[in-house]
Every structure is written in C-alpha cells, then in structure tokens.
Design an enzyme around this catalytic site. Structure first.
Site, PDB file in Angstrom:
ATOM      1  N   SER A   1      47.805  89.394  21.863  1.00 18.25           N
ATOM      2  CA  SER A   1      46.596  89.907  22.493  1.00 18.25           C
ATOM      3  C   SER A   1      46.449  89.499  23.959  1.00 18.25           C
ATOM      4  CB  SER A   1      45.388  89.467  21.662  1.00 18.25           C
ATOM      5  OG  SER A   1      44.231  90.131  22.062  1.00 18.25           O
TER       6      SER A   1
ATOM      7  N   ASP B   1      42.692  95.792  21.993  1.00 15.89           N
ATOM      8  CA  ASP B   1      41.622  95.766  20.987  1.00 15.89           C
ATOM      9  C   ASP B   1      40.288  95.295  21.581  1.00 15.89           C
ATOM     10  OD1 ASP B   1      42.093  93.039  21.179  1.00 15.89           O
ATOM     11  OD2 ASP B   1      42.583  92.740  19.063  1.00 15.89           O
TER      12      ASP B   1
ATOM     13  N   ASN C   1      33.081  89.206  24.123  1.00 15.48           N
ATOM     14  CA  ASN C   1      34.369  89.414  24.810  1.00 15.48           C
ATOM     15  C   ASN C   1      34.842  90.874  24.792  1.00 15.48           C
ATOM     16  OD1 ASN C   1      35.566  89.913  22.268  1.00 15.48           O
ATOM     17  ND2 ASN C   1      36.145  87.778  22.014  1.00 15.48           N
TER      18      ASN C   1
ATOM     19  N   SER D   1      36.204  74.385  18.877  1.00 16.41           N
ATOM     20  CA  SER D   1      37.108  75.534  18.920  1.00 16.41           C
ATOM     21  C   SER D   1      37.794  75.684  17.573  1.00 16.41           C
ATOM     22  CB  SER D   1      38.145  75.322  20.018  1.00 16.41           C
ATOM     23  OG  SER D   1      39.242  76.186  19.819  1.00 16.41           O
ATOM     24  N   GLY D   2      38.125  76.906  17.223  1.00 13.80           N
ATOM     25  CA  GLY D   2      38.848  77.135  15.972  1.00 13.80           C
ATOM     26  C   GLY D   2      40.350  76.953  16.120  1.00 13.80           C
ATOM     27  N   THR D   3      40.846  76.862  17.359  1.00 10.66           N
ATOM     28  CA  THR D   3      42.303  76.872  17.567  1.00 10.66           C
ATOM     29  C   THR D   3      42.864  75.692  18.345  1.00 10.66           C
ATOM     30  OG1 THR D   3      41.890  78.270  19.497  1.00 10.66           O
ATOM     31  CG2 THR D   3      42.493  79.396  17.458  1.00 10.66           C
TER      32      THR D   3
END
Length: 544
Positions: free
Chosen positions: A86, A302, A394, A521-523
């Site tokens: 992405s 996307d 976003n 954060s998720g990452t």
C-alpha cells in the site's frame, strides 16, 4: 469395533499421518527449503496482512500460498492473495489474504497465518495438520486461488513464491498480475457470487463502473459542456496504470490529468494520499493552481484524499471525513426523495474530525458510530445498517448496502409509478453499482465523488464549505513497550496505566472545542497522540 485412546497425542499423530498421506508433505518440505525463513525474524498478521522489507518475505509468501489453499478447501470458495504494501516505501512489501466475499481474512485464520509464518521448517507439518483438524478441512475438496500484485520491483518474484505454495498443495490458481488491491478484492467476490456482479475480469470491472457513472451523471453532463478537469496524483503506483485503462470507458466531459504516474518517481515518495494527509501539502510533481480540484491515491489505490489551494495560496485537505460527509448527504437526500425508511449510519474512528461528527449528527441528522481504528472494525459495524458509510480519515472507505436495501431500491427503480421517486431510486441503483462494496477503492470512490459534485453543481470550494475542520495535530512517540497503554470506548479513553486519562482530561479542559486521546500503535512500538482544538496553536500545544 471401538478403539479407545488413552493417549491423545497418539491419536493426534495418527490423524496427522492420515492427513499427510494425502498432502504429500515431502513436496511441502522440499519447497520450504527453497523459501527458507531468515533466522530470528518474527512477524504479525495485522489489518493489512504482513508487511516488512521485501527481502524478508519470500518464506511468508510461500506459506501464505499453502494457507490460502487450506482456507479455500475449508470455505469451498475462491480465496485471494494480494502482494502489496500500500502506502509503504517501495523497498517494503507485504501480503494479505482475501476471504470469499472480498472481505478481510477471518480473525482465527489471521492467527494461523502468524503461527505458520513464524514457524521453523520442522514445525510446518504440525501446524498445517493442526489447521486441518481444527477447521475440518477436507483435502479432497478442490482449491482455487486468485493472485494479484502491485508495481513494486519485488512483487513479481514474491508472487511466484505464492504460486509455489499453492501448487505444492495441488491448488489451482489464476494470476491477475498487476491489479489494484480493491480490484483483487472485487474479483474474489465475483468468483464466489454471481449476484449483481459481472464476470471476474478487470475489463468487466471497468465496464460496470463506467456504465453506472454514465447513467448517474447523464443529467449533469450535457453535450457541449465544458470539461470537468481533475488532477490525479497516482503515487507512482498501480493506480496510474489502472486509471489509464479505465479512462477510455468514461465520458469526455470528465477530463482526468494524471501525475506521478510511475514513469519517473519512486512509489509513494513525496507523493500519494498518505504523504498529502500527514504533511498537509500538495505532492511533489503536480502544480496546483488556485481552486483547482486535485486528488491523491495511495500506492495500491485503496485510499483517496482530495485537496486544493485557495485564491490566497492556502492548502485545503478534503480527507475521508469530508468524503463520508459528501456521500452520506447525497444518499440521505435521495432516500428522502424515494420516501423509504431504510436505516443509514456513518461509521468513524476516534481520528475523525469533531466538526464532521457534529455536522452529520446535528445538521444532517445522520447517526454516527465510533469504532476502533482499523478497516475491519469499520466494515463490520457498517454491515449492521441498510446503508453503512465508512471512511477512515486517511481516505480509505466505502459504502455498504444490505441485501434487503438493494432489492428494495432495484424494485422501486423498475416498478415505482411516481416519476420523481422512480428517478431517485434509479440514481440510488446506479450509485450502488458504482461503489466497490468489498473494500475502499480509490478509482470507484473518485467516480462517486465526481458524480455527486457534478450532480450538485459543486466546486471543490462548495464541498469544503459544508463544514470547517477543527485544527488538529497527530504525533507518534517511540516507547519501549506500547502494551503498557490499554484503551476502551473505541480507543478514546485510556484505562491503563492508572491516572493517565485524568491527566489528559485536565489538559483538554484548558482549550476550547478540544479533545485528545492516546492509543498504542497496532504495528510498531510507538504511541499515537491525537489532539484538536479551536486554533492550530492550541491543537499543537495540547498534542505536545
């Protein structure tokens, strides 16, 4: 004859043997060596699948090919594998699996994906065996996988690793080659449902969207009209190739000018939706004249955000909140013309600008629901309504229509005696056909936005003036362990460590129209900070 096993391990080992008599584990093991895992590497399957440096992904791709076959056998459906990262830099890459209706992979299978990816070579057999047992996978069932990739230099080789994984377990596959991520999601849905979907080809996707766009805008575009010009920053990604293919299907009145089309610059470098959103300025490689309508895709098309410079040269961003507001306002107006009492809601995250929430609830009287960050949470909530509009700030989002709503609207478009109601129903029907309901799709979203602006006779300035965003600031703070912070209320309130939320509340009280939250954060090991207030200076001070 009954056999009683006192030793469960012995029973499991017998099951494993019977499974792998059919699975040919020798071949799986032989190919695993060719796609060896770098030592010490641990990855986590998240909302966007796996993402890391391309050189560390070969084993992941191979193993996701294996897992896709098992998922396909278990669901008796076509499963998708998309090779992309992405909005990440070009040197990164990633992979995600797409479930039967074009949706994201089921959470339990995300866990299998993580487990399989991090396994040592000698553990692969056991993990595949466990998945087969837990999920009652019939190995006699056929498997069919569709594969797509973006324009990264690493994507073709990594796609081949997926194909190796699919082939070694006897799965059939179709390689779409270069496609946007939303196009692959759409193709998976086409393979698995014939309902209101055309053939599973990229050309059929273009034809369906273009037909709906032409039908929807026929009252807005008259022969001899001047062009509605739109500048599109394609992030030097796959969106440029696919928008170019789409262009020949669109009416001449919509003039699309493409920039950052991949012929010179690097993917997502100083351009693309994420760059524009984060830096609050136009991308490199595009000259923005006053009040010109411009938009940016991200690398795999996307996400979409719009922007313009006003007469004084000030930059204005129209992000996912502005897009959700424009689309939901349009749908609400059509619904009231049709006279239908279908349930409709907008789904946002804590990052949505407070002004957009107030405008939707107080002015448009549209219910707004807040969920945790991550597209899967928004998508899930949107499914609870006849019409669910969701966009992350976003620019990633879409609109979902329930089966009952679609049937009702299509019936009215054909059978309604009242001309005005029938025309409004036809417009709703064309809007449904123009939207990719599987996932956020920059090309589809662009056409929806352009259709609405043309039908309303709106300039980009008119759209922006629907409400004024509150000034806001986002920060990310590197920490040793993000898990120390725990949140509730769709991540808007901190529940651990004790006392932190009270401190935040105390700071927020010092500024007008303000709110703030922190979330892990998720990452990555960072904590994200968001603040908004009546002025940019106050928003910045509050965030810091």
């Amino acid at each position: 004859m009954h056999i009683y096993y006192s030793d469960l391990a012995a029973f499991n080992s017998i099951c494993t043997v019977s499974i792998f008599v059919e699975m040919d584990f020798d071949a799986v093991a032989k190919y695993s060596v060719l796609h060896a895992k770098p030592s010490g590497l641990t990855l986590q399957y998240g909302t966007a699948g796996f993402r890391t440096k391309a050189e560390n992904l070969d084993h992941v791709m191979y193993r996701m090919g294996l897992l896709a076959v098992l998922r396909s056998k278990q669901t008796k459906s076509t499963i998708g594998v998309m090779v992309t990262a992405s909005h990440n830099p070009e040197e990164d890459n990633g992979v995600k699996l797409v479930d039967p209706l074009g949706e994201m992979l089921a959470p339990s299978w995300e866990e299998y994906a993580t487990c399989l990816t991090n396994a040592e070579e000698q553990e692969i057999q056991t993990i595949l065996s466990d998945v087969c047992q837990k999920e009652a996978v019939s190995l006699h069932q056929d498997a069919f996988i569709v594969i797509g990739r973006d324009t990264r230099p690493s994507s073709k080789k990594l796609s081949q690793a997926v194909i190796d994984g699919v082939s070694v377990l006897g799965g059939q596959y179709h390689d779409y080659g270069l496609v946007t991520t939303p196009q692959l999601h759409y193709m998976v849905c086409c393979w698995n449902t014939q309902e209101h979907y055309e053939k599973a080809t990229v050309e059929a996707y273009y034809q369906k969207l273009a037909k709906a766009f032409v039908e929807l805008t026929k009252q807005a575009f008259s022969p001899g009209d001047s062009h509605r010009s739109l500048k599109v920053d394609c992030a030097n990604g796959i969106g440029a190739l696919k928008l170019q293919e789409m262009e020949c299907h669109l009416p001449r009145e919509l003039l699309i000018q493409m920039y950052n089309n991949g012929t010179k610059g690097k993917l997502n470098h100083l351009c693309g939706a994420d760059f524009v959103k984060v830096h609050q300025k136009p991308p490199q490689g595009i000259e923005v004249k006053p009040n010109e309508r411009c938009c940016s895709f991200d690398g795999d098309a996307d996400r979409i955000v719009y922007f313009y410079n006003d007469a004084a040269g000030h930059f204005h961003l129209l992000d996912g909140d502005k897009i959700a507001t424009l689309i939901s306002t349009f749908l609400k107006e059509l619904l009231s013309k049709v006279g239908q009492t279908l349930t409709m809601a907008v789904v946002q995250t804590a990052y949505a600008n407070g002004s957009s929430t107030r405008y939707l609830e107080e002015t448009m009287k549209v219910p707004v629901h807040c969920v945790k960050t991550g597209v899967k949470h928004l998508h899930q909530k949107a499914q609870e309504f006849d019409i669910g509009v969701y966009f992350e700030a976003n620019g990633h989002g879409t609109v979902l229509f329930s089966k009952a709503a679609v049937e009702k609207i299509r019936h009215l478009a054909k059978e309604e005696k009242d001309n005005q109601k029938r025309e409004a129903a036809k417009m709703l029907e064309n809007t449904i056909d123009l939207i990719n309901q599987t996932v956020g799709d920059a090309i589809s979203d662009l056409l929806v936005i352009e259709a609405i602006l043309a039908l309303k006779g709106f300039t980009v300035h008119h759209w922006d003036a629907m409400y004024t965003d509150l000034p806001n600031r986002q920060l990310k703070i590197k920490v040793a362990d993000r898990r120390v912070i725990d949140t509730a209320d769709a991540e808007r309130r901190v529940v651990a460590p004790p006392g932190l939320q009270e401190k935040i509340d105390g700071l927020v009280k010092k500024y007008k129209l303000s709110r703030a939250f922190v979330r892990p954060s998720g990452t990555e090991d960072v904590v994200r900070v968001y603040a908004e207030a009546d002025t940019q200076e106050n928003a910045d001070t509050l965030a810091h």
